[in-house]
Design a protein around this motif. Structure first.
Motif, short mmCIF file in Angstrom:
data_model
loop_
_atom_site.label_atom_id
_atom_site.label_comp_id
_atom_site.label_asym_id
_atom_site.label_seq_id
_atom_site.Cartn_x
_atom_site.Cartn_y
_atom_site.Cartn_z
N TYR A 60 0.84 -1.19 0.00
CA TYR A 60 0.00 0.00 0.00
C TYR A 60 0.87 1.24 0.00
N ALA A 61 0.46 2.23 -0.76
CA ALA A 61 1.10 3.53 -0.68
C ALA A 61 0.79 4.16 0.68
N ASP A 62 1.70 4.98 1.19
CA ASP A 62 1.49 5.62 2.49
C ASP A 62 0.20 6.43 2.51
N SER A 63 -0.16 6.98 1.38
CA SER A 63 -1.34 7.85 1.32
C SER A 63 -2.66 7.11 1.55
N VAL A 64 -2.64 5.77 1.43
CA VAL A 64 -3.89 5.01 1.57
C VAL A 64 -3.83 3.96 2.66
N ARG A 67 -6.71 2.77 5.14
CA ARG A 67 -8.02 3.14 4.56
C ARG A 67 -8.43 2.22 3.41
N PHE A 68 -7.47 1.75 2.63
CA PHE A 68 -7.74 0.90 1.47
C PHE A 68 -7.30 -0.52 1.76
N THR A 69 -8.03 -1.49 1.20
CA THR A 69 -7.68 -2.90 1.33
C THR A 69 -7.81 -3.58 -0.02
N ILE A 70 -6.75 -4.25 -0.44
CA ILE A 70 -6.78 -4.99 -1.70
C ILE A 70 -6.99 -6.47 -1.40
N SER A 71 -7.75 -7.14 -2.28
CA SER A 71 -8.00 -8.57 -2.09
C SER A 71 -8.20 -9.21 -3.46
N ARG A 72 -8.13 -10.53 -3.45
CA ARG A 72 -8.26 -11.27 -4.71
C ARG A 72 -9.21 -12.43 -4.52
N ASP A 73 -10.13 -12.61 -5.48
CA ASP A 73 -11.06 -13.73 -5.50
C ASP A 73 -10.66 -14.62 -6.67
N ASN A 74 -9.96 -15.70 -6.36
CA ASN A 74 -9.45 -16.56 -7.43
C ASN A 74 -10.58 -17.25 -8.20
N THR A 78 -10.87 -12.09 -10.02
CA THR A 78 -11.12 -10.66 -9.82
C THR A 78 -10.30 -10.15 -8.64
N VAL A 79 -9.77 -8.94 -8.79
CA VAL A 79 -9.10 -8.25 -7.69
C VAL A 79 -9.95 -7.05 -7.29
N TYR A 80 -10.06 -6.85 -5.98
CA TYR A 80 -10.89 -5.77 -5.45
C TYR A 80 -10.02 -4.75 -4.72
N LEU A 81 -10.52 -3.52 -4.68
CA LEU A 81 -9.92 -2.48 -3.85
C LEU A 81 -11.04 -1.85 -3.04
N GLN A 82 -11.07 -2.18 -1.75
CA GLN A 82 -12.04 -1.58 -0.84
C GLN A 82 -11.47 -0.27 -0.34
#
Length: 128
Positions: A60-64, A67-74, A78-82
């Protein structure tokens, strides 16, 4: 045929949340580092988050961070960014991209984010 389709962008008030999706076809996301990037008008593109292939180490970049969460549904490839606690400065076009060499996100970030395949992006606007 290789294809990335991003979705989930839109207009949200400060403090709100959005979940972006990056659906892939023609290749298996699990094998590669997949990153989310953003570019605001008049600014350089920024690497926001990334998930490595295999065990899925994240970046994650320091700016996020926090606050942001990345995940992957194999199963759905699909990859998600919450994105939570959104701020006006998060306004940008968000794109996902893949890096084919199999390197981890940390290595890809350190090398300047040389990604191999890009989606077209989805616009996120944070405004009251």
């Amino acid at each position: 045929q290789l294809q990335f389709v991003e979705s989930g962008g839109g207009l949200v008030q400060p403090g709100g949340s959005l979940r972006l999706s990056c659906a892939a076809s023609g290749f298996t996301l699990d094998y590669y580092a997949i990153g989310w990037f953003r570019q605001a008008p008049g600014k350089e593109r920024e690497g926001v988050s990334c998930i490595s292939g295999g065990e899925g180490a994240t970046y994650y970049a320091d700016s996020v961070k926090g606050r942001f969460t990345i995940s992957r549904d194999n199963a759905n490839n699909t990859v998600y960014l919450q994105m939570n606690s959104l701020k006006p400065e998060d306004t940008a076009v968000y794109s996902c991209a893949a890096e084919w060499s199999g390197r981890t996100c940390t290595v890809v970030a350190a090398s300047g984010w040389a990604m191999d395949y890009w989606g077209k992006g989805t616009l996120v606007t944070v405004s009251s």
